[in-house]
Design a protein around this motif. Structure first.
Motif, PDB file in Angstrom:
ATOM      1  N   ILE A  33      -5.949   6.421 -16.048  1.00  0.00           N
ATOM      2  CA  ILE A  33      -6.806   5.317 -15.615  1.00  0.00           C
ATOM      3  C   ILE A  33      -5.991   4.107 -15.165  1.00  0.00           C
ATOM      4  O   ILE A  33      -6.348   3.422 -14.205  1.00  0.00           O
ATOM      5  N   TRP A  34      -4.859   3.856 -15.826  1.00  0.00           N
ATOM      6  CA  TRP A  34      -4.041   2.702 -15.458  1.00  0.00           C
ATOM      7  C   TRP A  34      -3.299   2.940 -14.145  1.00  0.00           C
ATOM      8  O   TRP A  34      -3.152   2.021 -13.336  1.00  0.00           O
ATOM      9  N   ALA A  35      -2.841   4.142 -13.929  1.00  0.00           N
ATOM     10  CA  ALA A  35      -2.167   4.464 -12.665  1.00  0.00           C
ATOM     11  C   ALA A  35      -3.146   4.352 -11.505  1.00  0.00           C
ATOM     12  O   ALA A  35      -2.825   3.791 -10.450  1.00  0.00           O
ATOM     13  N   TRP A  36      -4.365   4.865 -11.686  1.00  0.00           N
ATOM     14  CA  TRP A  36      -5.383   4.795 -10.643  1.00  0.00           C
ATOM     15  C   TRP A  36      -5.787   3.347 -10.377  1.00  0.00           C
ATOM     16  O   TRP A  36      -5.932   2.926  -9.243  1.00  0.00           O
ATOM     17  N   THR A  37      -5.936   2.558 -11.438  1.00  0.00           N
ATOM     18  CA  THR A  37      -6.299   1.149 -11.282  1.00  0.00           C
ATOM     19  C   THR A  37      -5.193   0.375 -10.567  1.00  0.00           C
ATOM     20  O   THR A  37      -5.469  -0.453  -9.691  1.00  0.00           O
ATOM     21  N   MET A  38      -3.956   0.632 -10.896  1.00  0.00           N
ATOM     22  CA  MET A  38      -2.839  -0.053 -10.233  1.00  0.00           C
ATOM     23  C   MET A  38      -2.717   0.363  -8.768  1.00  0.00           C
ATOM     24  O   MET A  38      -2.404  -0.460  -7.910  1.00  0.00           O
ATOM     25  N   ALA A  39      -2.984   1.616  -8.460  1.00  0.00           N
ATOM     26  CA  ALA A  39      -2.956   2.067  -7.059  1.00  0.00           C
ATOM     27  C   ALA A  39      -4.059   1.370  -6.265  1.00  0.00           C
ATOM     28  O   ALA A  39      -3.833   0.935  -5.133  1.00  0.00           O
ATOM     29  N   LYS A  40      -5.253   1.253  -6.847  1.00  0.00           N
ATOM     30  CA  LYS A  40      -6.345   0.547  -6.165  1.00  0.00           C
ATOM     31  C   LYS A  40      -6.012  -0.932  -5.986  1.00  0.00           C
ATOM     32  O   LYS A  40      -6.278  -1.508  -4.936  1.00  0.00           O
ATOM     33  N   LEU A  41      -5.408  -1.527  -6.998  1.00  0.00           N
ATOM     34  CA  LEU A  41      -5.015  -2.931  -6.917  1.00  0.00           C
ATOM     35  C   LEU A  41      -3.969  -3.137  -5.822  1.00  0.00           C
ATOM     36  O   LEU A  41      -4.067  -4.079  -5.028  1.00  0.00           O
ATOM     37  N   TYR A  42      -2.986  -2.263  -5.770  1.00  0.00           N
ATOM     38  CA  TYR A  42      -1.937  -2.347  -4.753  1.00  0.00           C
ATOM     39  C   TYR A  42      -2.547  -2.214  -3.352  1.00  0.00           C
ATOM     40  O   TYR A  42      -2.242  -2.983  -2.443  1.00  0.00           O
ATOM     41  N   PHE A  43      -3.435  -1.239  -3.181  1.00  0.00           N
ATOM     42  CA  PHE A  43      -4.064  -1.018  -1.881  1.00  0.00           C
ATOM     43  C   PHE A  43      -4.926  -2.212  -1.475  1.00  0.00           C
ATOM     44  O   PHE A  43      -4.869  -2.676  -0.337  1.00  0.00           O
ATOM     45  N   ASN A  44      -5.737  -2.722  -2.391  1.00  0.00           N
ATOM     46  CA  ASN A  44      -6.605  -3.861  -2.079  1.00  0.00           C
ATOM     47  C   ASN A  44      -5.800  -5.106  -1.745  1.00  0.00           C
ATOM     48  O   ASN A  44      -6.174  -5.879  -0.859  1.00  0.00           O
ATOM     49  N   SER A  45      -4.695  -5.299  -2.432  1.00  0.00           N
ATOM     50  CA  SER A  45      -3.827  -6.434  -2.137  1.00  0.00           C
ATOM     51  C   SER A  45      -3.228  -6.305  -0.732  1.00  0.00           C
ATOM     52  O   SER A  45      -3.208  -7.268   0.035  1.00  0.00           O
ATOM     53  N   ALA A  46      -2.757  -5.120  -0.400  1.00  0.00           N
ATOM     54  CA  ALA A  46      -2.189  -4.900   0.941  1.00  0.00           C
ATOM     55  C   ALA A  46      -3.254  -5.090   2.023  1.00  0.00           C
ATOM     56  O   ALA A  46      -2.990  -5.692   3.071  1.00  0.00           O
ATOM     57  N   GLU A  47      -4.454  -4.609   1.776  1.00  0.00           N
ATOM     58  CA  GLU A  47      -5.550  -4.768   2.737  1.00  0.00           C
ATOM     59  C   GLU A  47      -5.900  -6.242   2.926  1.00  0.00           C
ATOM     60  O   GLU A  47      -6.140  -6.699   4.035  1.00  0.00           O
ATOM     61  N   PHE A  48      -5.935  -6.998   1.842  1.00  0.00           N
ATOM     62  CA  PHE A  48      -6.220  -8.430   1.915  1.00  0.00           C
ATOM     63  C   PHE A  48      -5.152  -9.158   2.724  1.00  0.00           C
ATOM     64  O   PHE A  48      -5.462  -9.988   3.580  1.00  0.00           O
ATOM     65  N   HIS A  49      -3.886  -8.852   2.457  1.00  0.00           N
ATOM     66  CA  HIS A  49      -2.798  -9.497   3.187  1.00  0.00           C
ATOM     67  C   HIS A  49      -2.879  -9.186   4.674  1.00  0.00           C
ATOM     68  O   HIS A  49      -2.697 -10.063   5.516  1.00  0.00           O
ATOM     69  N   TYR A  50      -3.145  -7.932   5.010  1.00  0.00           N
ATOM     70  CA  TYR A  50      -3.246  -7.572   6.421  1.00  0.00           C
ATOM     71  C   TYR A  50      -4.452  -8.255   7.068  1.00  0.00           C
ATOM     72  O   TYR A  50      -4.377  -8.706   8.203  1.00  0.00           O
ATOM     73  N   HIS A  51      -5.546  -8.354   6.347  1.00  0.00           N
ATOM     74  CA  HIS A  51      -6.738  -8.997   6.906  1.00  0.00           C
ATOM     75  C   HIS A  51      -6.484 -10.479   7.177  1.00  0.00           C
ATOM     76  O   HIS A  51      -6.775 -10.969   8.268  1.00  0.00           O
ATOM     77  N   ILE A  52      -5.931 -11.177   6.211  1.00  0.00           N
ATOM     78  CA  ILE A  52      -5.707 -12.619   6.373  1.00  0.00           C
ATOM     79  C   ILE A  52      -4.641 -12.898   7.422  1.00  0.00           C
ATOM     80  O   ILE A  52      -4.828 -13.695   8.333  1.00  0.00           O
ATOM     81  N   LEU A  53      -3.509 -12.237   7.304  1.00  0.00           N
ATOM     82  CA  LEU A  53      -2.392 -12.539   8.193  1.00  0.00           C
ATOM     83  C   LEU A  53      -2.484 -11.800   9.521  1.00  0.00           C
ATOM     84  O   LEU A  53      -2.230 -12.376  10.575  1.00  0.00           O
ATOM     85  N   GLY A  54      -2.845 -10.531   9.466  1.00  0.00           N
ATOM     86  CA  GLY A  54      -2.857  -9.734  10.686  1.00  0.00           C
ATOM     87  C   GLY A  54      -4.075  -9.973  11.553  1.00  0.00           C
ATOM     88  O   GLY A  54      -3.959 -10.189  12.748  1.00  0.00           O
TER      89      GLY A  54
END
Length: 156
Positions: A33-54
């Motif tokens: 559960i922690w690995a899956w949660t961290m993967a989702k967190l990493y992905f959502n963070s990357a998506e947010f950064h690309y949305h704001i900056l890109g």
């Protein structure tokens, strides 16, 4: 509700050292559960950064500022297209300058996002390099996804 089946954090990357294997696991909801949660967190963070900056930074702010410069340089003050676009483009250059001062040249970016100013510039450069006006048309994109023009709402 759409849920991800799996998350792979990196694209296919090859090692610079021949024979070296790069660890690029695929995470699924069946994992820890922690690995899956961290993967989702990493992905959502990357998506947010690309949305704001890109998307917001390059495709909205800088492209509209570029259009404003072209309109001001190419069209006379009395041209109907310039008169039509002027109220919408009036603040584009000022907003682009404010975006650059606020986000790219101040420590505020480091407080809001988890990337440095140099990384933010790299994200924006990559997003701008991949930008094409043909891909920015919503109706065209919708048609490509639907594959049938007659199914579009309000399209006659």
């Amino acid at each position: 509700q759409v849920l991800p089946l799996c998350i792979r954090l990196y694209n296919d990357v090859e090692s610079e050292v021949p024979g070296q294997v790069i660890n690029n696991p695929i995470y699924t909801p069946d994992d820890n559960i922690w690995a899956w949660t961290m993967a989702k967190l990493y992905f959502n963070s990357a998506e947010f950064h690309y949305h704001i900056l890109g998307l917001v930074g390059t495709q909205t702010i800088y492209v509209s500022a570029l259009i404003q410069c072209m309109v001001n340089k190419s069209l006379s003050v009395h041209h109907p297209v310039r008169q039509l676009l002027s109220p919408h483009l009036r603040a584009c250059l000022a907003f682009a300058k404010r975006f650059e001062q606020t986000f790219l040249r101040s420590p505020l970016l480091n407080q809001i996002l988890s990337v440095s100013s140099s990384s933010a510039r790299k994200i924006m450069t990559l997003a701008y390099r991949n930008f094409d006006f043909a891909n920015a048309a919503f109706k065209h994109d919708w048609r490509e996804r639907m594959k049938q023009e007659s199914d579009l709402p309000g399209d006659h």
